[in-house]
Design a protein around this motif. Structure first.
Motif, PDB file in Angstrom:
ATOM      1  N   VAL A  25     -10.693   4.216  -1.326  1.00  0.00           N
ATOM      2  CA  VAL A  25     -10.068   2.891  -1.306  1.00  0.00           C
ATOM      3  C   VAL A  25     -11.072   1.785  -1.041  1.00  0.00           C
ATOM      4  O   VAL A  25     -10.693   0.609  -0.965  1.00  0.00           O
ATOM      5  CB  VAL A  25      -8.951   2.796  -0.237  1.00  0.00           C
ATOM      6  CG1 VAL A  25      -7.885   3.839  -0.470  1.00  0.00           C
ATOM      7  CG2 VAL A  25      -9.531   2.912   1.164  1.00  0.00           C
ATOM      8  N   PHE A  75      -6.720  -2.493  -4.635  1.00  0.00           N
ATOM      9  CA  PHE A  75      -6.610  -1.049  -4.879  1.00  0.00           C
ATOM     10  C   PHE A  75      -5.721  -0.752  -6.085  1.00  0.00           C
ATOM     11  O   PHE A  75      -6.051   0.089  -6.931  1.00  0.00           O
ATOM     12  CB  PHE A  75      -6.043  -0.387  -3.617  1.00  0.00           C
ATOM     13  CG  PHE A  75      -5.775   1.083  -3.761  1.00  0.00           C
ATOM     14  CD1 PHE A  75      -6.795   2.009  -3.616  1.00  0.00           C
ATOM     15  CD2 PHE A  75      -4.496   1.550  -4.050  1.00  0.00           C
ATOM     16  CE1 PHE A  75      -6.547   3.363  -3.751  1.00  0.00           C
ATOM     17  CE2 PHE A  75      -4.243   2.904  -4.185  1.00  0.00           C
ATOM     18  CZ  PHE A  75      -5.275   3.812  -4.037  1.00  0.00           C
ATOM     19  N   ALA A 114     -11.503  -0.428   3.465  1.00  0.00           N
ATOM     20  CA  ALA A 114     -10.167  -0.997   3.675  1.00  0.00           C
ATOM     21  C   ALA A 114      -9.298   0.045   4.379  1.00  0.00           C
ATOM     22  O   ALA A 114      -8.449   0.689   3.779  1.00  0.00           O
ATOM     23  CB  ALA A 114      -9.557  -1.399   2.337  1.00  0.00           C
ATOM     24  N   GLU A 115      -9.515   0.199   5.685  1.00  0.00           N
ATOM     25  CA  GLU A 115      -8.862   1.293   6.400  1.00  0.00           C
ATOM     26  C   GLU A 115      -7.353   1.114   6.521  1.00  0.00           C
ATOM     27  O   GLU A 115      -6.604   2.097   6.509  1.00  0.00           O
ATOM     28  CB  GLU A 115      -9.485   1.468   7.793  1.00  0.00           C
ATOM     29  CG  GLU A 115     -10.906   2.019   7.788  1.00  0.00           C
ATOM     30  CD  GLU A 115     -11.965   0.971   7.470  1.00  0.00           C
ATOM     31  OE1 GLU A 115     -11.619  -0.229   7.389  1.00  0.00           O
ATOM     32  OE2 GLU A 115     -13.135   1.335   7.293  1.00  0.00           O
ATOM     33  N   ALA A 116      -6.908  -0.134   6.666  1.00  0.00           N
ATOM     34  CA  ALA A 116      -5.463  -0.349   6.774  1.00  0.00           C
ATOM     35  C   ALA A 116      -4.782   0.123   5.489  1.00  0.00           C
ATOM     36  O   ALA A 116      -3.780   0.851   5.516  1.00  0.00           O
ATOM     37  CB  ALA A 116      -5.164  -1.829   7.038  1.00  0.00           C
ATOM     38  N   ASN A 117      -5.355  -0.285   4.373  1.00  0.00           N
ATOM     39  CA  ASN A 117      -4.819   0.151   3.080  1.00  0.00           C
ATOM     40  C   ASN A 117      -4.913   1.665   2.948  1.00  0.00           C
ATOM     41  O   ASN A 117      -3.982   2.330   2.480  1.00  0.00           O
ATOM     42  CB  ASN A 117      -5.598  -0.540   1.957  1.00  0.00           C
ATOM     43  CG  ASN A 117      -4.996  -0.298   0.589  1.00  0.00           C
ATOM     44  OD1 ASN A 117      -3.814  -0.490   0.381  1.00  0.00           O
ATOM     45  ND2 ASN A 117      -5.815   0.161  -0.343  1.00  0.00           N
ATOM     46  N   PRO A 135       0.806  -1.227   0.000  1.00  0.00           N
ATOM     47  CA  PRO A 135       0.000   0.000   0.000  1.00  0.00           C
ATOM     48  C   PRO A 135       0.842   1.281   0.000  1.00  0.00           C
ATOM     49  O   PRO A 135       0.451   2.273  -0.618  1.00  0.00           O
ATOM     50  CB  PRO A 135      -0.849  -0.114   1.271  1.00  0.00           C
ATOM     51  CG  PRO A 135      -0.219  -1.167   2.100  1.00  0.00           C
ATOM     52  CD  PRO A 135       0.467  -2.095   1.153  1.00  0.00           C
ATOM     53  N   ILE A 136       1.979   1.263   0.661  1.00  0.00           N
ATOM     54  CA  ILE A 136       2.845   2.447   0.622  1.00  0.00           C
ATOM     55  C   ILE A 136       3.322   2.677  -0.804  1.00  0.00           C
ATOM     56  O   ILE A 136       3.285   3.801  -1.326  1.00  0.00           O
ATOM     57  CB  ILE A 136       4.042   2.281   1.587  1.00  0.00           C
ATOM     58  CG1 ILE A 136       3.565   2.433   3.037  1.00  0.00           C
ATOM     59  CG2 ILE A 136       5.134   3.297   1.275  1.00  0.00           C
ATOM     60  CD1 ILE A 136       4.610   2.047   4.066  1.00  0.00           C
ATOM     61  N   ILE A 151      -9.523  10.079  -3.694  1.00  0.00           N
ATOM     62  CA  ILE A 151      -9.268   8.651  -3.877  1.00  0.00           C
ATOM     63  C   ILE A 151     -10.079   7.871  -2.842  1.00  0.00           C
ATOM     64  O   ILE A 151      -9.949   8.110  -1.637  1.00  0.00           O
ATOM     65  CB  ILE A 151      -7.768   8.335  -3.704  1.00  0.00           C
ATOM     66  CG1 ILE A 151      -6.957   9.086  -4.767  1.00  0.00           C
ATOM     67  CG2 ILE A 151      -7.518   6.833  -3.812  1.00  0.00           C
ATOM     68  CD1 ILE A 151      -5.468   9.124  -4.474  1.00  0.00           C
ATOM     69  N   ALA A 171       1.860   1.696  -3.441  1.00  0.00           N
ATOM     70  CA  ALA A 171       0.697   2.125  -4.220  1.00  0.00           C
ATOM     71  C   ALA A 171       0.496   3.632  -4.083  1.00  0.00           C
ATOM     72  O   ALA A 171       0.226   4.339  -5.069  1.00  0.00           O
ATOM     73  CB  ALA A 171      -0.553   1.385  -3.747  1.00  0.00           C
ATOM     74  N   GLY A 172       0.659   4.128  -2.850  1.00  0.00           N
ATOM     75  CA  GLY A 172       0.532   5.571  -2.624  1.00  0.00           C
ATOM     76  C   GLY A 172       1.587   6.345  -3.389  1.00  0.00           C
ATOM     77  O   GLY A 172       1.311   7.374  -4.010  1.00  0.00           O
ATOM     78  N   VAL A 198      -1.616   3.860   2.085  1.00  0.00           N
ATOM     79  CA  VAL A 198      -1.598   4.562   0.796  1.00  0.00           C
ATOM     80  C   VAL A 198      -1.448   6.066   1.037  1.00  0.00           C
ATOM     81  O   VAL A 198      -0.672   6.748   0.354  1.00  0.00           O
ATOM     82  CB  VAL A 198      -2.867   4.261  -0.036  1.00  0.00           C
ATOM     83  CG1 VAL A 198      -2.939   5.156  -1.263  1.00  0.00           C
ATOM     84  CG2 VAL A 198      -2.891   2.799  -0.473  1.00  0.00           C
ATOM     85  N   GLU A 253      -5.862  -6.200   0.374  1.00  0.00           N
ATOM     86  CA  GLU A 253      -6.593  -4.932   0.273  1.00  0.00           C
ATOM     87  C   GLU A 253      -5.906  -4.045  -0.760  1.00  0.00           C
ATOM     88  O   GLU A 253      -6.522  -3.410  -1.608  1.00  0.00           O
ATOM     89  CB  GLU A 253      -6.576  -4.174   1.615  1.00  0.00           C
ATOM     90  CG  GLU A 253      -7.510  -4.694   2.669  1.00  0.00           C
ATOM     91  CD  GLU A 253      -7.514  -3.812   3.924  1.00  0.00           C
ATOM     92  OE1 GLU A 253      -6.985  -2.682   3.896  1.00  0.00           O
ATOM     93  OE2 GLU A 253      -8.053  -4.262   4.947  1.00  0.00           O
ATOM     94  N   SER A 301      -3.640  -7.051   4.594  1.00  0.00           N
ATOM     95  CA  SER A 301      -3.451  -5.718   4.011  1.00  0.00           C
ATOM     96  C   SER A 301      -2.827  -5.798   2.620  1.00  0.00           C
ATOM     97  O   SER A 301      -3.025  -4.908   1.787  1.00  0.00           O
ATOM     98  CB  SER A 301      -2.594  -4.847   4.937  1.00  0.00           C
ATOM     99  OG  SER A 301      -1.370  -5.482   5.231  1.00  0.00           O
TER     100      SER A 301
END
Lengths: 343, 313
Positions: B53, A230, B56-59, A192-193, B51, A195-196, B63, A226, A223
């Motif tokens: 997501v 995304f 999906a709070e962790a994501n 996810p990082i 944005i 992805a950001g 992000v 998830e 995660s």
């Protein structure tokens, strides 16, 4: 040991044209498989419907020639770097217990990334358009540190005071260290990082690449999935995930602890392009990373088949060396094992 | 007796503010988890800067950290309970340790979701966030405070958190009022006892203070809207002429405003009559927010009772 280089791609859509189609990468496809002929297919966790074609060594070069094909001299130079990096990892382990097995399995991937594929160097660490790399499996820190040392991003002095209290090399990478974008060590954060960072690149009109390296055990973390959703939903085609598929996690075989098979199917079902590659063949990894960047649709995952403890005979596929310390005799044996791989 | 009639939604006030700063803050990115009414207006004007997501709070938080590391300020709006409890580690490791400009708006903090039940309550946000580095914490008492907090959060260089209500909340301030970030808001002056309150209980504290005036007690009310960094010196200055302090908060009794104030007082080694009303960890009955505040003694009636215990000789 000579490294077998190559192999091939095989796409269901190309079946009628046979293996000669392997030079034609169909970038509209969701799945590309590069098979190293050394690996028994039963270990590769290929999707059932996947057509794979072995190409014998005699045909290798003609089939694999593409814009990412490296001259043999360059391959040998990169392999020499990988051996040096592995020796550095061993040196770390003579000072204190480090996660040595998970570090050794990613060395060839890191060498391909840092010495061939990514725009990351001592001179561009703060440039906004630098490529981003996240070692999501942060416990392999000493593999990363060894590569950062080899590339000049980390200063050699960190090696000298590694044994001292307050030295600058934590057991997991910390943000703020040269060449470390984010603190990692808690698994499941890197994707996810990344992805950001990738979506920020798009927002900022920059075309850097983001590469996230995860362990296969790490994929147990929710995660990751998830984030996988995304990334596909947002078509993050400048993001590449690499899975260090060494088939082990701390407790033992991933298949026993938490089976993630069929792994490529999972990624495909989440909307990712999937490339399977021998993670110890530097030219194959270079090729896979290059190809991953060419997909216009969807993020790409490279499932890199690797060996935990790669390069040191007594550590290979031995979970006892997930974390370890080397006494002088073990160090000597380990060094000899790695030197034996030199041509 | 003080009887505030009008109510106003903190969410809508935040939505208006977000829309108004969209142009002046081009680096702002907004993120939500399966929608966020706070950003509806912002997103309609700048869809590429919003944005979602999904659930999906962790994501969401990781992000946001990744984006914030690339020269962007990220506003995150999500239901407070899921945001802080589900993504605790992501917030701690990826955002707060890294000191990145991610601004969290926790919707429905405290008991705001009332009868939806304890899964939706977030009465430990101060305790959670006080343990993390770098993050500023705001708990506004009304919509006007919320906008002030939002502005302050944007100016704060690192991460920030703002707790807001889910529905309409009573209006405490004339709008616009002067919001002093990281300061105290003395709403009612007093001599005999000071009530220090934060968020939704402030209006009840004011009602209690007014009622106690009728009984000839001079009770002051401090609206502590900025919890971290906390205006320690200002608090000591305001309360210097009294020795009685009652902390009132829609938060578990451990780790919240009462803990902050008690730590300040104990460090001064002065003698105080100190009491606090808060939420007891455990399973609350089913009820609206007002009913739950009454259950925990956090409405005017409960506050008056606690204050009289301290005031009567």
């Amino acid at each position: 040991m000579a490294v077998d280089k190559y192999l091939l791609t095989a796409l269901p859509a190309k079946r009628e044209t046979g293996c000669l189609a392997a030079t034609q990468w169909d970038l509209s496809s969701r799945l590309i498989v590069m098979i190293d002929t050394r690996i028994p297919h039963s270990q590769l966790d290929l999707p059932a419907k996947m057509l794979t074609v072995d190409v014998r060594p005699a045909f290798e070069r003609s089939l694999m020639m593409n814009e990412f094909t490296l001259p043999i001299e360059e391959v040998e130079a990169l392999e020499a770097i990988a051996r040096r990096v592995r020796l550095t990892v061993l040196q770390f382990a003579t000072v204190k217990r480090v996660h040595i097995g998970p570090a050794l399995s990613i060395i060839d991937i890191l060498v391909a990334l840092y010495f061939k594929c990514l725009k990351i160097s001592p001179s561009n660490l703060f440039d906004e358009d630098r490529d981003r790399f996240i070692l999501s499996k942060g416990h392999a820190a000493f593999g990363l540190y060894a590569v950062l040392l080899e590339s000049g991003i980390l200063d050699q002095s960190v090696m000298d005071d590694f044994a001292s209290t307050g030295n600058s090399l934590p057991g997991h990478p910390c943000k703020g260290m040269p060449g470390v974008e984010f603190s990692t060590g808690s698994l499941g954060h890197g994707l996810p990082i990344g992805a950001g960072m990738s979506i920020a690149g798009r927002l900022n009109s920059q075309n850097y690449r983001t590469v996230v390296l995860m362990g296969d055990g790490e994929l147990n973390e929710g995660s990751v999935w998830e984030s996988a959703m995304f990334c596909a939903h947002n078509n993050l085609n400048q993001l590449t995930a690499i899975v260090d598929r060494n088939h082990f996690q701390q407790e033992g075989l991933t298949r026993r602890v938490m089976n993630m098979d069929p792994l490529t199917d999972k990624w495909g079902a989440f909307g990712w392009n999937v490339i399977v590659v021998n993670g110890h063949s530097i030219p194959d990894v270079v090729c896979a990373i290059g190809k991953a960047a060419q997909f216009v649709s969807g993020p790409t995952v490279i499932v890199a088949d690797t060996i935990k403890g790669k390069g040191v005979t007594f550590m290979e596929n031995n979970p006892d060396w997930h974390m370890g310390y080397l006494d002088s005799i073990q160090f000597g044996d380990a060094v000899a094992s790695i030197r034996a791989e030199a041509p | 007796m003080f009887t505030p009639v009008p109510t106003r939604s903190m969410r809508l006030a935040c939505a208006e503010y977000m829309s108004s700063v969209a142009d002046t803050h081009p680096s702002l990115i907004a993120m939500g988890a399966d929608g966020s009414s706070i950003f509806t207006k912002f997103a309609s004007r700048y869809p590429e800067r919003f944005i979602d997501v999904g659930i999906a709070e962790a994501n969401l938080v990781s992000v946001a950290a990744g984006i914030a590391a690339c020269n962007r300020t990220v506003m995150v709006g999500a239901i407070a309970s899921f945001l802080l409890r589900r993504a605790y580690e992501q917030l701690r490791v990826d955002v707060c340790d890294a000191n990145l400009p991610v601004k969290l708006i926790g919707v429905g903090g405290g008991l705001s979701y009332g009868a939806l039940g304890p899964t939706h309550h977030m009465c430990e946000d101060i305790a959670i966030l006080r343990a993390m580095p770098n993050i500023a914490v705001f708990i506004p008492s009304d919509a006007s405070d919320a906008v002030g907090a939002l502005r302050a959060a944007l100016e704060w260089p690192g991460p920030a958190y703002i707790r807001i209500g889910a529905a309409d909340d009573p209006v405490l301030h004339d709008d616009p009022h002067i919001y002093r970030p990281f300061g105290l808001d003395v709403i009612v002056p007093g001599r005999d006892l000071w009530i220090v309150s934060t968020g939704a209980t402030t209006i009840h504290s004011v009602r209690a203070a007014c009622a106690l005036t009728d009984q000839n007690y001079s009770v002051g009310v401090i609206n502590a809207h900025s919890l971290r960094p906390f205006p320690e010196a200002e608090l000591l200055n305001v309360i210097r002429d009294t020795d009685k302090l009652l902390v009132v908060e829609e938060h578990v009794k451990a780790g919240g405003l009462a803990s902050i104030v008690a730590e300040i007082l104990v460090a001064r080694r002065e003698k105080w009559k100190f009491n606090n009303i808060g939420i007891l960890a455990g399973h609350p009955p089913v009820g609206s927010r007002d009913e739950l505040l009454h259950f925990y003694g956090l409405d005017a009636e409960g506050i008056i009772s606690a204050a009289l215990t301290m005031l009567r000789p």
